[in-house]
Design a protein around this motif. Structure first.
Motif, short mmCIF file in Angstrom:
data_model
loop_
_atom_site.label_atom_id
_atom_site.label_comp_id
_atom_site.label_asym_id
_atom_site.label_seq_id
_atom_site.Cartn_x
_atom_site.Cartn_y
_atom_site.Cartn_z
N TYR A 31 33.37 -40.57 87.58
CA TYR A 31 32.45 -41.46 86.88
C TYR A 31 31.18 -40.70 86.51
O TYR A 31 30.65 -39.93 87.32
N TRP A 32 30.69 -40.97 85.30
CA TRP A 32 29.55 -40.24 84.75
C TRP A 32 28.57 -41.18 84.08
O TRP A 32 28.97 -42.18 83.46
N GLY A 33 27.29 -40.83 84.18
CA GLY A 33 26.29 -41.52 83.39
C GLY A 33 26.19 -40.90 82.01
O GLY A 33 26.90 -39.94 81.69
N GLN A 34 25.28 -41.43 81.22
CA GLN A 34 25.14 -40.97 79.85
C GLN A 34 24.24 -39.74 79.73
O GLN A 34 24.21 -39.09 78.69
N GLY A 35 23.52 -39.43 80.79
CA GLY A 35 22.66 -38.26 80.81
C GLY A 35 21.22 -38.57 80.45
O GLY A 35 20.93 -39.55 79.77
N THR A 36 20.32 -37.74 80.95
CA THR A 36 18.91 -37.85 80.63
C THR A 36 18.39 -36.44 80.30
O THR A 36 18.72 -35.47 80.99
N GLN A 37 17.61 -36.35 79.23
CA GLN A 37 17.15 -35.05 78.75
C GLN A 37 15.95 -34.57 79.56
O GLN A 37 14.97 -35.31 79.74
N VAL A 38 16.04 -33.33 79.99
CA VAL A 38 14.93 -32.66 80.67
C VAL A 38 14.57 -31.43 79.84
O VAL A 38 15.43 -30.60 79.55
N THR A 39 13.31 -31.33 79.45
CA THR A 39 12.85 -30.20 78.65
C THR A 39 11.64 -29.59 79.32
O THR A 39 10.66 -30.29 79.61
N ILE A 40 11.73 -28.29 79.58
CA ILE A 40 10.64 -27.58 80.24
C ILE A 40 10.05 -26.58 79.25
O ILE A 40 10.75 -25.67 78.78
N SER A 41 8.79 -26.73 78.98
CA SER A 41 8.12 -25.82 78.05
C SER A 41 7.47 -24.67 78.81
O SER A 41 7.01 -24.83 79.93
N SER A 42 7.44 -23.52 78.15
CA SER A 42 6.88 -22.33 78.80
C SER A 42 5.39 -22.18 78.50
O SER A 42 4.83 -22.90 77.70
N GLY A 86 14.01 -38.45 82.91
CA GLY A 86 13.87 -37.20 82.19
C GLY A 86 12.61 -37.19 81.34
O GLY A 86 11.93 -38.21 81.19
N GLY A 87 12.30 -36.03 80.78
CA GLY A 87 11.13 -35.93 79.93
C GLY A 87 10.77 -34.49 79.65
O GLY A 87 11.57 -33.57 79.91
N LEU A 88 9.58 -34.31 79.11
CA LEU A 88 9.06 -32.99 78.76
C LEU A 88 7.92 -32.65 79.70
O LEU A 88 6.95 -33.41 79.80
N VAL A 89 8.05 -31.52 80.38
CA VAL A 89 6.98 -31.05 81.27
C VAL A 89 6.80 -29.55 81.08
O VAL A 89 7.70 -28.86 80.60
N GLN A 90 5.65 -29.07 81.49
CA GLN A 90 5.38 -27.64 81.43
C GLN A 90 6.03 -26.92 82.61
O GLN A 90 6.28 -27.52 83.67
N ALA A 91 6.30 -25.66 82.42
CA ALA A 91 6.83 -24.84 83.50
C ALA A 91 5.91 -24.93 84.72
O ALA A 91 4.68 -24.93 84.58
N GLY A 92 6.54 -25.03 85.89
CA GLY A 92 5.78 -25.19 87.12
C GLY A 92 5.59 -26.63 87.53
O GLY A 92 5.16 -26.90 88.66
N GLY A 93 5.88 -27.54 86.62
CA GLY A 93 5.71 -28.96 86.90
C GLY A 93 6.88 -29.56 87.64
O GLY A 93 7.80 -28.87 88.07
N SER A 94 6.84 -30.88 87.78
CA SER A 94 7.85 -31.62 88.54
C SER A 94 8.35 -32.81 87.76
O SER A 94 7.64 -33.36 86.91
N LEU A 95 9.57 -33.21 88.05
CA LEU A 95 10.16 -34.44 87.55
C LEU A 95 11.03 -35.03 88.65
O LEU A 95 11.57 -34.30 89.48
N ARG A 96 11.17 -36.33 88.61
CA ARG A 96 12.07 -37.02 89.53
C ARG A 96 13.06 -37.83 88.72
O ARG A 96 12.68 -38.75 88.00
#
Length: 123
Positions: free
Chosen positions: A112-123, A9-19
């Motif tokens: 079963y669940w993981g703890q989660g990862t934050q994804v933040t998309i900025s405009s 997870g992480g912070l990316v701009q709109a239109g970007g990609s994450l894996r």
């Protein structure tokens, strides 16, 4: 028991990609149906994508079709979610989930669940 740990997870701009990745340990990974869910602030957790045990069947929420791709590597006990063309409304905590049964699209079907990862998309 299955232990799940998300990353990517992480912070990316709109239109970007994450894996995103989910590392699994414990009970045999390739016996499990795997899925991704997400939860935005103030909203309920929602289904994103699921993949069958062998990786041959896929299910996607309508809002991610043609943008996200779910995959798994049973040799490495890893689940992935490639997210492209990200939008601000994709912001949330993304969870990896597992169940030993056929794919379902509701969070109550996953044991079963993981703890989660934050994804933040900025405009």
């Amino acid at each position: 028991q299955v232990q799940l740990v998300e990353s990517g997870g992480g912070l990316v701009q709109a239109g970007g990609s994450l894996r995103l990745s989910c590392a699994a340990s414990g009970r045999t990974f390739n016996d499990a149906t795997m899925a991704w869910f997400r939860q935005a602030p103030g909203k309920e957790r929602e289904f994103v994508a699921a993949i069958g045990r062998t990786g041959g069947t896929f299910y996607y929420a309508d809002f991610v079709k043609d943008r996200f791709t779910i995959s798994r590597d049973n040799a490495k006990n890893t689940l992935n979610l490639q997210m492209n063309t990200l939008k601000p409304e994709d912001t949330g905590v993304y969870y990896c989930a597992a169940r030993f049964g056929l794919p379902v699209l509701t969070d109550t079907g996953y044991e079963y669940w993981g703890q989660g990862t934050q994804v933040t998309i900025s405009s």
